[in-house]
Every structure is written in C-alpha cells, then in structure tokens.
Write a protein that holds these residues in place. Structure first.
Motif, mmCIF file in Angstrom:
data_model
loop_
_atom_site.group_PDB
_atom_site.id
_atom_site.type_symbol
_atom_site.label_atom_id
_atom_site.label_comp_id
_atom_site.label_asym_id
_atom_site.label_seq_id
_atom_site.Cartn_x
_atom_site.Cartn_y
_atom_site.Cartn_z
ATOM 1 N N ASP A 1 0.831 -1.204 0.000
ATOM 2 C CA ASP A 1 0.000 0.000 0.000
ATOM 3 C C ASP A 1 0.868 1.257 0.000
ATOM 4 O O ASP A 1 0.578 2.220 -0.709
ATOM 5 C CB ASP A 1 -0.945 -0.009 1.197
ATOM 6 C CG ASP A 1 -1.944 1.126 1.124
ATOM 7 O OD1 ASP A 1 -2.746 1.150 0.162
ATOM 8 O OD2 ASP A 1 -1.914 2.007 2.015
ATOM 9 N N ALA A 2 1.941 1.266 0.781
ATOM 10 C CA ALA A 2 2.835 2.428 0.825
ATOM 11 C C ALA A 2 3.489 2.670 -0.531
ATOM 12 O O ALA A 2 3.632 3.820 -0.968
ATOM 13 C CB ALA A 2 3.893 2.233 1.908
ATOM 14 N N ILE A 3 3.874 1.604 -1.221
ATOM 15 C CA ILE A 3 4.471 1.727 -2.554
ATOM 16 C C ILE A 3 3.456 2.312 -3.529
ATOM 17 O O ILE A 3 3.762 3.228 -4.307
ATOM 18 C CB ILE A 3 4.987 0.356 -3.044
ATOM 19 C CG1 ILE A 3 6.153 -0.110 -2.165
ATOM 20 C CG2 ILE A 3 5.393 0.409 -4.511
ATOM 21 C CD1 ILE A 3 6.508 -1.584 -2.324
ATOM 22 N N ALA B 1 3.560 5.965 -5.583
ATOM 23 C CA ALA B 1 3.385 6.092 -7.036
ATOM 24 C C ALA B 1 2.280 7.099 -7.349
ATOM 25 O O ALA B 1 2.419 7.926 -8.258
ATOM 26 C CB ALA B 1 3.063 4.732 -7.649
ATOM 27 N N ALA B 2 1.192 7.032 -6.592
ATOM 28 C CA ALA B 2 0.069 7.949 -6.819
ATOM 29 C C ALA B 2 0.454 9.398 -6.533
ATOM 30 O O ALA B 2 -0.098 10.320 -7.147
ATOM 31 C CB ALA B 2 -1.121 7.533 -5.956
ATOM 32 N N GLU B 3 1.391 9.615 -5.626
ATOM 33 C CA GLU B 3 1.869 10.971 -5.343
ATOM 34 C C GLU B 3 2.764 11.490 -6.458
ATOM 35 O O GLU B 3 2.792 12.684 -6.739
ATOM 36 C CB GLU B 3 2.632 11.001 -4.021
ATOM 37 C CG GLU B 3 1.740 10.808 -2.809
ATOM 38 C CD GLU B 3 2.531 10.640 -1.520
ATOM 39 O OE1 GLU B 3 3.771 10.870 -1.522
ATOM 40 O OE2 GLU B 3 1.905 10.271 -0.503
ATOM 41 N N ARG B 4 3.487 10.604 -7.106
ATOM 42 C CA ARG B 4 4.446 11.012 -8.140
ATOM 43 C C ARG B 4 3.805 11.227 -9.514
ATOM 44 O O ARG B 4 4.287 12.039 -10.292
ATOM 45 C CB ARG B 4 5.543 9.952 -8.280
ATOM 46 C CG ARG B 4 6.469 9.885 -7.097
ATOM 47 C CD ARG B 4 7.488 8.775 -7.328
ATOM 48 N NE ARG B 4 8.410 8.651 -6.230
ATOM 49 C CZ ARG B 4 9.728 8.532 -6.371
ATOM 50 N NH1 ARG B 4 10.269 8.527 -7.565
ATOM 51 N NH2 ARG B 4 10.492 8.412 -5.317
ATOM 52 N N TRP B 5 2.772 10.428 -9.830
ATOM 53 C CA TRP B 5 2.178 10.488 -11.156
ATOM 54 C C TRP B 5 0.669 10.652 -11.062
ATOM 55 O O TRP B 5 0.043 10.246 -10.086
ATOM 56 C CB TRP B 5 2.512 9.216 -11.955
ATOM 57 C CG TRP B 5 3.967 9.126 -12.238
ATOM 58 C CD1 TRP B 5 4.662 9.770 -13.212
ATOM 59 C CD2 TRP B 5 4.933 8.331 -11.523
ATOM 60 N NE1 TRP B 5 5.980 9.447 -13.139
ATOM 61 C CE2 TRP B 5 6.187 8.567 -12.117
ATOM 62 C CE3 TRP B 5 4.855 7.470 -10.440
ATOM 63 C CZ2 TRP B 5 7.355 7.960 -11.671
ATOM 64 C CZ3 TRP B 5 6.020 6.869 -9.982
ATOM 65 C CH2 TRP B 5 7.250 7.108 -10.596
ATOM 66 N N ARG C 1 0.012 7.405 -21.493
ATOM 67 C CA ARG C 1 0.879 6.232 -21.409
ATOM 68 C C ARG C 1 2.159 6.476 -20.620
ATOM 69 O O ARG C 1 2.624 5.594 -19.910
ATOM 70 C CB ARG C 1 1.210 5.697 -22.799
ATOM 71 C CG ARG C 1 2.137 6.580 -23.598
ATOM 72 C CD ARG C 1 2.410 6.002 -24.993
ATOM 73 N NE ARG C 1 3.340 6.834 -25.708
ATOM 74 C CZ ARG C 1 3.012 7.921 -26.385
ATOM 75 N NH1 ARG C 1 1.754 8.304 -26.451
ATOM 76 N NH2 ARG C 1 3.940 8.632 -27.007
ATOM 77 N N GLY C 2 2.759 7.658 -20.736
ATOM 78 C CA GLY C 2 4.032 7.914 -20.066
ATOM 79 C C GLY C 2 3.927 7.730 -18.567
ATOM 80 O O GLY C 2 4.783 7.100 -17.934
ATOM 81 N N GLU C 3 2.877 8.286 -17.984
ATOM 82 C CA GLU C 3 2.685 8.145 -16.544
ATOM 83 C C GLU C 3 2.420 6.696 -16.158
ATOM 84 O O GLU C 3 2.916 6.211 -15.138
ATOM 85 C CB GLU C 3 1.541 9.052 -16.083
ATOM 86 C CG GLU C 3 1.935 10.513 -16.135
ATOM 87 C CD GLU C 3 0.752 11.438 -16.264
ATOM 88 O OE1 GLU C 3 -0.244 11.047 -16.908
ATOM 89 O OE2 GLU C 3 0.845 12.553 -15.740
ATOM 90 N N GLU D 1 6.622 0.687 -13.697
ATOM 91 C CA GLU D 1 8.015 0.303 -13.472
ATOM 92 C C GLU D 1 8.445 0.639 -12.044
ATOM 93 O O GLU D 1 9.111 -0.158 -11.375
ATOM 94 C CB GLU D 1 8.927 0.996 -14.485
ATOM 95 C CG GLU D 1 10.358 0.535 -14.390
ATOM 96 C CD GLU D 1 11.258 1.149 -15.450
ATOM 97 O OE1 GLU D 1 12.342 0.578 -15.667
ATOM 98 O OE2 GLU D 1 10.895 2.189 -16.043
ATOM 99 N N PHE D 2 8.052 1.795 -11.559
ATOM 100 C CA PHE D 2 8.367 2.205 -10.190
ATOM 101 C C PHE D 2 7.809 1.199 -9.179
ATOM 102 O O PHE D 2 8.510 0.753 -8.272
ATOM 103 C CB PHE D 2 7.780 3.598 -9.934
ATOM 104 C CG PHE D 2 7.813 4.028 -8.504
ATOM 105 C CD1 PHE D 2 8.931 4.650 -7.972
ATOM 106 C CD2 PHE D 2 6.719 3.823 -7.669
ATOM 107 C CE1 PHE D 2 8.966 5.054 -6.647
ATOM 108 C CE2 PHE D 2 6.736 4.215 -6.344
ATOM 109 C CZ PHE D 2 7.867 4.830 -5.829
#
Length: 150
Positions: A64-66, A70-74, A104-106, A112-113
């Motif tokens: 969940d933390a991961i 990811a949701a914060e970054r993209w 697609r980029g996000e 991958e992240f």
C-alpha cells in the motif's frame, strides 16, 4: 484513484483484472501491465518449485505504501497489485502490477516504479527447490540498482 492490493495463494486472471481497473472510468487512456512469471531456471540451476512466504499484514501495508508513493508522483486513475504466495510451479504467474492513467508515459513510469520498489521493499521470501536441494533466494544486485534510479 482506485487501488486494489491482494496477496493470495490462488492464481488470477490478468484480463479480468484489466476489466476491473477500467470499468466505469472513461478517463483511462492507457493501461500498462507487468506480469511476472515463475521461471524454471535461476543461476543456471533447474528449479522445480518455488515457495513464496510473507508476513501477513506487514506485506499488504508495504505494498500500500508503494502504491501511495506512485500515486503521489504520477497522475493515475488506478493501480492493481496482486502477488501470490505459497507453492508455485514454472510458468505460474507470481505478480501483476497494472496501472491506469490518462496518458501512457505516466502509466509506464508508475508501473516500473511499483515493481522496482516491490522487489526490494515488500517483505516476501522465496525458497527454490533444485536438484541440489532447497535454497533461499536473496535480492539481486540489479533489483537494488533499479530501486536506486527512482
């Protein structure tokens, strides 16, 4: 953002998971999926089975933390992460990371992240059965390098 995280013994249906991710969200313009499968060879040794163990509760919290990072970054519309535990055979699906976003980029970067971080930060332990006996599998140096690029 819709998210789904599961740690389970049973298999899963990637096509069905994609439908669940996209259903009712016409903003999704891209879905990127990583599907990890069990190989029958590792370090030049034939692998007959693999057992994946985890720490219930702690593992889901780490996943969940991961996903939240990811949701914060993209700018994402949804993420689904499924990781199997228990006994697995070659060709069995082990892990799926599926990311939906407007572009697609996000989706590619977030997918991958998540898998890079999952490989190093989620508490899973792998034991392989080879002709030489059982052995625990350590994290690869390449997994740490992949995590470090973020």
């Amino acid at each position: 953002m819709q998210k789904h995280i599961a740690v389970q013994e049973g298999s899963f249906d990637p096509a069905g998971e994609e439908r669940l991710l996209r259903e009712g969200n016409p903003r999704i313009g891209a879905v990127v999926t990583f599907l990890g499968l069990m190989r029958d060879i590792n370090d030049d040794d034939k692998i007959s089975t693999m057992t994946l163990e985890h720490y219930p509760g702690m593992t889901e919290k780490a996943l969940d933390a991961i996903v939240e990072e990811a949701a914060e970054r993209w700018d994402l519309e949804g993420i689904r992460v499924i990781h199997r535990v228990g006994d697995l055979l070659p060709e069995d699906p082990i892990v799926m990371v599926m990311v939906g976003s407007r572009h697609r980029g996000e989706a590619f970067r977030a997918c991958e992240f998540v898998i890079d971080y999952l490989k190093t930060r989620a508490p899973f332990w792998k034991k392989e059965q080879t002709a030489k006996g059982e052995r625990w599998v350590d994290a690869r140096h390449s997994d740490k390098e992949a995590e470090a690029k973020w």
